[in-house]
Design a protein around this motif. Sequence first.
Motif, PDB file in Angstrom:
ATOM      1  N   MET A 148      18.766   4.799  44.852  1.00 23.67           N
ATOM      2  CA  MET A 148      19.038   4.185  46.146  1.00 23.67           C
ATOM      3  C   MET A 148      19.653   2.796  45.961  1.00 23.67           C
ATOM      4  O   MET A 148      19.431   2.132  44.942  1.00 23.67           O
ATOM      5  CB  MET A 148      17.716   4.001  46.914  1.00 23.67           C
TER       6      MET A 148
ATOM      7  N   TYR B  59      19.869  -0.709  48.324  1.00 22.58           N
ATOM      8  CA  TYR B  59      19.442  -1.418  49.523  1.00 22.58           C
ATOM      9  C   TYR B  59      20.216  -2.725  49.620  1.00 22.58           C
ATOM     10  O   TYR B  59      20.545  -3.353  48.612  1.00 22.58           O
ATOM     11  CB  TYR B  59      17.944  -1.747  49.456  1.00 22.58           C
TER      12      TYR B  59
ATOM     13  N   GLN C 152      19.822  -6.522  51.340  1.00 21.87           N
ATOM     14  CA  GLN C 152      18.807  -7.399  51.925  1.00 21.87           C
ATOM     15  C   GLN C 152      19.433  -8.738  52.273  1.00 21.87           C
ATOM     16  O   GLN C 152      19.828  -9.503  51.383  1.00 21.87           O
ATOM     17  CB  GLN C 152      17.626  -7.578  50.956  1.00 21.87           C
TER      18      GLN C 152
ATOM     19  N   ARG D 287      15.778 -13.494  54.189  1.00 17.97           N
ATOM     20  CA  ARG D 287      14.581 -13.460  55.030  1.00 17.97           C
ATOM     21  C   ARG D 287      14.511 -12.227  55.938  1.00 17.97           C
ATOM     22  O   ARG D 287      13.916 -12.272  57.016  1.00 17.97           O
ATOM     23  CB  ARG D 287      14.460 -14.746  55.853  1.00 17.97           C
ATOM     24  N   LYS D 288      15.120 -11.139  55.478  1.00 18.76           N
ATOM     25  CA  LYS D 288      15.030  -9.862  56.195  1.00 18.76           C
ATOM     26  C   LYS D 288      14.490  -8.800  55.240  1.00 18.76           C
ATOM     27  O   LYS D 288      14.411  -9.017  54.034  1.00 18.76           O
ATOM     28  CB  LYS D 288      16.415  -9.429  56.696  1.00 18.76           C
ATOM     29  N   GLY D 289      14.142  -7.637  55.788  1.00 15.26           N
ATOM     30  CA  GLY D 289      13.703  -6.544  54.945  1.00 15.26           C
ATOM     31  C   GLY D 289      14.884  -5.801  54.349  1.00 15.26           C
ATOM     32  O   GLY D 289      16.005  -5.887  54.852  1.00 15.26           O
ATOM     33  N   PRO D 290      14.672  -5.061  53.258  1.00 12.96           N
ATOM     34  CA  PRO D 290      15.753  -4.274  52.651  1.00 12.96           C
ATOM     35  C   PRO D 290      16.221  -3.159  53.599  1.00 12.96           C
ATOM     36  O   PRO D 290      15.402  -2.501  54.233  1.00 12.96           O
ATOM     37  CB  PRO D 290      15.111  -3.684  51.393  1.00 12.96           C
TER      38      PRO D 290
ATOM     39  N   LEU E 293      18.353   0.386  53.792  1.00 16.21           N
ATOM     40  CA  LEU E 293      18.838   1.469  52.944  1.00 16.21           C
ATOM     41  C   LEU E 293      20.324   1.715  53.201  1.00 16.21           C
ATOM     42  O   LEU E 293      20.732   2.018  54.320  1.00 16.21           O
ATOM     43  CB  LEU E 293      18.038   2.748  53.223  1.00 16.21           C
TER      44      LEU E 293
ATOM     45  N   TYR F 145      21.726   6.739  49.373  1.00 18.46           N
ATOM     46  CA  TYR F 145      20.627   7.526  48.812  1.00 18.46           C
ATOM     47  C   TYR F 145      21.247   8.720  48.110  1.00 18.46           C
ATOM     48  O   TYR F 145      21.963   9.503  48.725  1.00 18.46           O
ATOM     49  CB  TYR F 145      19.716   7.976  49.952  1.00 18.46           C
TER      50      TYR F 145
ATOM     51  N   LEU G 257      19.951  -4.509  46.128  1.00 21.57           N
ATOM     52  CA  LEU G 257      18.868  -4.033  45.272  1.00 21.57           C
ATOM     53  C   LEU G 257      19.101  -2.572  44.925  1.00 21.57           C
ATOM     54  O   LEU G 257      19.322  -1.748  45.821  1.00 21.57           O
ATOM     55  CB  LEU G 257      17.525  -4.138  45.999  1.00 21.57           C
TER      56      LEU G 257
ATOM     57  N   LYS H 241       7.174   6.443  44.610  1.00 20.06           N
ATOM     58  CA  LYS H 241       6.984   5.106  44.046  1.00 20.06           C
ATOM     59  C   LYS H 241       8.340   4.583  43.586  1.00 20.06           C
ATOM     60  O   LYS H 241       8.808   4.915  42.503  1.00 20.06           O
ATOM     61  CB  LYS H 241       6.038   5.138  42.853  1.00 20.06           C
ATOM     62  N   LEU H 242       8.953   3.763  44.404  1.00 20.03           N
ATOM     63  CA  LEU H 242      10.264   3.241  44.055  1.00 20.03           C
ATOM     64  C   LEU H 242      10.123   2.120  43.028  1.00 20.03           C
ATOM     65  O   LEU H 242       9.251   1.253  43.155  1.00 20.03           O
ATOM     66  CB  LEU H 242      10.979   2.707  45.298  1.00 20.03           C
TER      67      LEU H 242
ATOM     68  N   PHE I 199      12.300  -0.948  41.579  1.00 20.28           N
ATOM     69  CA  PHE I 199      13.454  -1.730  42.014  1.00 20.28           C
ATOM     70  C   PHE I 199      14.001  -2.599  40.891  1.00 20.28           C
ATOM     71  O   PHE I 199      13.252  -3.084  40.028  1.00 20.28           O
ATOM     72  CB  PHE I 199      13.058  -2.661  43.165  1.00 20.28           C
ATOM     73  N   GLY I 200      15.331  -2.813  40.942  1.00 21.59           N
ATOM     74  CA  GLY I 200      15.900  -3.911  40.186  1.00 21.59           C
ATOM     75  C   GLY I 200      15.605  -5.205  40.927  1.00 21.59           C
ATOM     76  O   GLY I 200      15.139  -5.190  42.070  1.00 21.59           O
ATOM     77  N   LYS I 201      15.888  -6.328  40.277  1.00 24.08           N
ATOM     78  CA  LYS I 201      15.557  -7.606  40.899  1.00 24.08           C
ATOM     79  C   LYS I 201      16.614  -8.079  41.892  1.00 24.08           C
ATOM     80  O   LYS I 201      16.398  -9.079  42.585  1.00 24.08           O
ATOM     81  CB  LYS I 201      15.326  -8.663  39.827  1.00 24.08           C
TER      82      LYS I 201
ATOM     83  N   TYR J 156       4.759  -2.523  49.962  1.00 23.56           N
ATOM     84  CA  TYR J 156       5.301  -3.136  48.747  1.00 23.56           C
ATOM     85  C   TYR J 156       5.107  -4.648  48.842  1.00 23.56           C
ATOM     86  O   TYR J 156       4.920  -5.204  49.926  1.00 23.56           O
ATOM     87  CB  TYR J 156       6.816  -2.861  48.605  1.00 23.56           C
TER      88      TYR J 156
ATOM     89  N   PHE K 114       5.483  -1.597  44.208  1.00 27.31           N
ATOM     90  CA  PHE K 114       4.734  -0.644  45.017  1.00 27.31           C
ATOM     91  C   PHE K 114       3.263  -1.025  45.056  1.00 27.31           C
ATOM     92  O   PHE K 114       2.673  -1.389  44.032  1.00 27.31           O
ATOM     93  CB  PHE K 114       4.896   0.751  44.412  1.00 27.31           C
TER      94      PHE K 114
ATOM     95  N   LEU L 149       6.032  -6.087  52.350  1.00 31.02           N
ATOM     96  CA  LEU L 149       6.949  -5.202  53.053  1.00 31.02           C
ATOM     97  C   LEU L 149       6.299  -3.844  53.269  1.00 31.02           C
ATOM     98  O   LEU L 149       5.650  -3.302  52.375  1.00 31.02           O
ATOM     99  CB  LEU L 149       8.231  -5.018  52.237  1.00 31.02           C
TER     100      LEU L 149
ATOM    101  N   GLY M 159      10.514  -2.419  56.877  1.00 28.29           N
ATOM    102  CA  GLY M 159      10.387  -3.391  57.941  1.00 28.29           C
ATOM    103  C   GLY M 159      10.861  -4.753  57.482  1.00 28.29           C
ATOM    104  O   GLY M 159      11.287  -4.921  56.331  1.00 28.29           O
ATOM    105  N   PRO M 160      10.755  -5.758  58.353  1.00 32.33           N
ATOM    106  CA  PRO M 160      11.246  -7.105  58.041  1.00 32.33           C
ATOM    107  C   PRO M 160      10.335  -7.893  57.110  1.00 32.33           C
ATOM    108  O   PRO M 160      10.745  -8.905  56.550  1.00 32.33           O
ATOM    109  CB  PRO M 160      11.329  -7.780  59.404  1.00 32.33           C
TER     110      PRO M 160
ATOM    111  N   ARG N  64       5.875 -12.831  55.481  1.00 30.91           N
ATOM    112  CA  ARG N  64       5.914 -13.858  54.422  1.00 30.91           C
ATOM    113  C   ARG N  64       4.564 -14.561  54.402  1.00 30.91           C
ATOM    114  O   ARG N  64       4.211 -15.249  55.354  1.00 30.91           O
ATOM    115  CB  ARG N  64       7.048 -14.847  54.685  1.00 30.91           C
TER     116      ARG N  64
END
Lengths: 114, 114
Positions: free
Chosen positions: A34, A36, A38, A41-44, A46, A49, A88, A101-102, A104-106, B35, B45, B91, B106-107, B110
């Motif tokens: 996947m 993403y 981002q 200050r927001k969520g990732p 998608l 996929y 991401l 269970k994802l 993630f890269g940084k 997460y 996760f 998250l 979601g967003p 923090r």
Amino acid sequence: QKEVEQDPGPLSVPEGAIVSLNCTYSNSAFQYFMWYRQYSRKGPELLMYTYSSGNKEDGRFTAQVDKSSKYISLFIRDSQPSDSATYLCAMSGDSGGSNYKLTFGKGTLLTVNP
Amino acid sequence: GAGVSQSPSNKVTEKGKDVELRCDPISGHTALYWYRQSLGQGLEFLIYFQGNSAPDKSGLPSDRFSAERTGGSVSTLTIQRTQQEDSAVYLCASSLAPSSSEQYFGPGTRLTVT
């Protein structure tokens, strides 16, 4: 060696450029890949996929997976200032049925300059 | 339609206090995930809920962390006796299918522990 490696950047390009973002991974069990986006200050969100190897295109975005090289890419054509965000990569596998269970890269911070 | 919602968006707490974070998944999504996104650590996760099945808590970092999901919808993540290292963005994600890698986030909340 981390399971997923992603160059953190930052990457700065002019508007209209083709952007290439990449991740490498070490776990050969990964099957789902996947990307993403981002914003600060927001969520990732998608974006792409994909399952297993191959290409997938969606508008200006193309995702590529090369399982033999354990390498995935996201290409953004005709990049826009609104594409400026952290990208991401994430992946998961079928090991034990826990493909939810994802890992993630940084993230790579991209800035597209008008 | 409405996406995943989380509350509060920001939380500042003193070390040693308990906090509760809330997540409302996308309507109709059966699976819910938590997460944590820490500076320098990326997304990790924490926990997975699916219907009435026992949750997968394997990602919870310590026994100070717990989560529940009532009525198969809303979830709360509780951190007891908060520590400074708990400061992060928490998250929540949901998916239509169970055990899915196609997750929508979601967003975030923090959390800052002072």
